[in-house]
Design an enzyme around this catalytic site. Structure first.
Site, short mmCIF file in Angstrom:
data_model
loop_
_atom_site.label_atom_id
_atom_site.label_comp_id
_atom_site.label_asym_id
_atom_site.label_seq_id
_atom_site.Cartn_x
_atom_site.Cartn_y
_atom_site.Cartn_z
N LYS A 159 -2.77 1.38 -2.00
CA LYS A 159 -2.50 2.57 -1.17
C LYS A 159 -2.74 3.84 -1.97
O LYS A 159 -3.31 4.81 -1.48
CB LYS A 159 -1.02 2.61 -0.74
CG LYS A 159 -0.72 1.81 0.49
CD LYS A 159 0.74 2.05 0.92
CE LYS A 159 1.35 0.74 1.33
NZ LYS A 159 2.72 0.86 1.83
N LYS B 12 7.18 -1.80 -6.67
CA LYS B 12 8.10 -2.06 -5.54
C LYS B 12 9.36 -2.68 -6.09
O LYS B 12 9.36 -3.36 -7.11
CB LYS B 12 7.44 -3.01 -4.54
CG LYS B 12 8.16 -3.11 -3.22
CD LYS B 12 8.11 -1.83 -2.40
CE LYS B 12 7.24 -1.95 -1.23
NZ LYS B 12 6.89 -0.81 -0.47
N THR C 257 5.59 8.44 7.35
CA THR C 257 4.89 7.17 7.58
C THR C 257 4.41 7.10 9.03
O THR C 257 3.26 6.76 9.31
CB THR C 257 5.79 5.98 7.23
OG1 THR C 257 6.35 6.21 5.94
CG2 THR C 257 5.02 4.68 7.21
N ASN D 289 12.98 3.26 11.03
CA ASN D 289 12.46 4.57 10.66
C ASN D 289 11.03 4.76 11.16
O ASN D 289 10.74 5.73 11.86
CB ASN D 289 12.54 4.76 9.14
CG ASN D 289 11.96 6.09 8.69
OD1 ASN D 289 10.74 6.22 8.55
ND2 ASN D 289 12.79 7.09 8.52
N SER E 107 5.47 11.32 -0.34
CA SER E 107 6.28 11.14 -1.55
C SER E 107 5.59 11.83 -2.73
O SER E 107 6.24 12.44 -3.58
CB SER E 107 6.44 9.65 -1.87
OG SER E 107 7.55 9.12 -1.20
N1 GLU Z 1 8.08 2.28 0.90
C1 GLU Z 1 6.98 3.07 1.35
C2 GLU Z 1 5.71 2.25 1.34
O1 GLU Z 1 5.75 1.03 1.41
C3 GLU Z 1 6.87 4.40 0.62
C4 GLU Z 1 6.70 4.31 -0.85
C5 GLU Z 1 6.83 5.67 -1.56
O2 GLU Z 1 7.05 6.65 -0.90
O3 GLU Z 1 6.71 5.65 -2.79
O4 GLU Z 1 4.63 2.75 1.34
#
Ligand code: GLU
Length: 421
Positions: A99, A111, A195, A226, A353
């Site tokens: 990503k 993660k 998101t 969310n 973020s």
């Molecule tokens: N948990 C979100 C994702 O899977 C955001 C991760 C972030 O903001 O660092 O993309």
């Protein structure tokens, strides 16, 4: 044999590795590149003792995976979920790397996860668990090392407790340690809805490409937390017909369109609302209902080779992480159903973020309009890149997204002298 296959199909780390291998081969890179990126560079498993309200101490398992830091510090959310496990966290960290790669963010992926059932815990217990996790991983994380964020069943309050714990350990204020914070603690405008806005932008581009005007589209959103909740809200506001929604307990479907404001008002803090209805169907049934756009926005591995034949939509936008298996994508491809991959579609969260982290580093805060404009610009550019790669190589957008992401990481690793390719 069938069970073994299903197990493999449901193992997100094997899924990540299989598509990664394909992307690396298509790019003509050596096996060395695959060997380097197939596993996270670092993985930590911790025990977190938490004094529960009853006075009993309960031990929780926690994980943090850092996939690769060639492009910069690692970045990714922390999920609280009863089924979270090492392979899932590793795959999710790999997907975070991709990503960041496709969007050109100066990060690698990470993660975290804690095995717990947040729905059965009090606020005090959740606070002690969040603080305990930060104490357990504090050596590994930091604003220029590894930056956590919210994920499934974690939110801005949990980020606030984690930030406070980290500040206590380090003895200074470091808002850039974590993103998805409340605004008053250095959070960003537009992060909470980022998101779902990102998903929406990719949906807009796709409907334009397919010549299917947004007004009049029938959309199913699986998930009402969310991401799914905000998404249903924005779609409804834009006059798009949301014909189905699902939460963790069930789903409702009405081809005439659902009353989204009514449902949003009645859902609980975990996004549960279907309990109020009699005509509830299962999540599996909802996925096969007729619609124009299907948006899985909950858990992974829900569209597999078992049900891909029966999916009844024109295209899919993956708002969840890893909702469609590679076998399913192949079947859908043959049926002319395109899939906007998770790596792109749900990257709005990590993009904003990144904006939050930039604002923390600058100590200068942007308006919501600026945040959303920059988000849209980034997602649009990444969409076009992936689409071009997909056309040039004659592959699905999923594989093209892996190719885009991995080529950035490979280039950075080569320049650092870590690998040849
Ligand atoms: N948990 C979100 C994702 O899977 C955001 C991760 C972030 O903001 O660092 O993309």
């Amino acid at each position: 044999m069938k069970d073994q296959k299903l197990k493999e199909e449901k193992n997100p780390q094997l899924e990540f590795q299989a598509i990664l291998k394909q992307a690396i081969e298509l790019l003509g890179y050596s096996d060395e590149v695959f060997e380097f990126f197939r596993e996270p560079m670092r993985f930590l498993e911790v025990s977190i003792p938490v004094k529960m309200d009853s006075g009993v101490t309960q031990i929780f398992r926690g994980y943090r995976a850092q996939h690769n830091d060639a492009c910069g510090p690692t970045k990714g959310g922390i999920r609280f979920h009863p089924e979270v496990n090492p392979d899932e966290v590793k795959a999710l960290a790999g997907w975070m790397s991709l990503k960041c790669g496709v969007n050109g963010l100066p990060y690698g992926g990470a993660k975290g996860g804690i095995v717990c059932e947040p729905r059965n815990m009090s606020m005090n217990e959740l606070e002690r668990l969040s603080r305990g996790y930060v104490r357990a991983v504090s050596q590994l994380v930091g604003p220029t090392k590894d930056i956590p964020a919210p994920d499934m069943y974690t939110n801005s309050q949990i980020m606030a407790w984690m930030l406070d714990e980290y500040d206590h350990i380090r003895e200074f204020d470091s808002p850039g340690f974590i993103t998805g914070k409340p605004l008053v603690l250095g959070g960003s405008e537009g992060r909470e809805t980022a998101t779902s806005k990102g998903v929406l932008y990719t949906l807009e581009i796709m409907s334009e490409l397919k010549n299917m005007p947004l007004e009049g589209l029938k959309v199913i959103v699986q998930g009402f937390g969310n991401v799914g909740g905000y998404l249903a809200h924005f779609l409804h506001e834009m006059g798009v017909k949301v014909v189905g929604i699902a939460d963790a307990l069930g789903a409702i479907y009405d081809p005439e369109g659902l009353d989204i404001p009514y449902l949003l008002e009645r859902r609980d803090s975990f996004g549960i609302v279907t309990g109020l209805f009699d005509n509830v169907i299962t999540n599996e049934e909802l996925l096969e209902k007729e619609c124009d756009v299907l948006i899985p926005a909950a858990i992974g591995g829900v569209i597999t080779e078992e049900n891909a034949d029966r999916i009844n939509c024109k295209f899919i936008v993956e708002a969840a992480n890893g909702p469609t298996t590679k076998e399913a994508i192949q079947i859908l491809d043959q049926r002319g159903i395109s899939v906007v991959p998770d790596i792109l579609a749900n990257s709005g969260g990590v993009i904003v973020s990144y904006f939050e982290w930039c604002q923390n580093n600058q100590g200068f805060y942007w308006t919501k309009e600026v945040v959303e404009e920059r988000l849209k610009e980034k997602i649009h550019a990444s969409f076009l890149n992936i689409q071009q790669t997909s056309e040039r190589f004659g592959v699905s957008m999923k594989i093209a997204a892996y190719m885009e992401g991995i080529s950035k990481m490979t280039e950075a690793s080569r320049l650092r002298g870590w690998i040849n390719f």
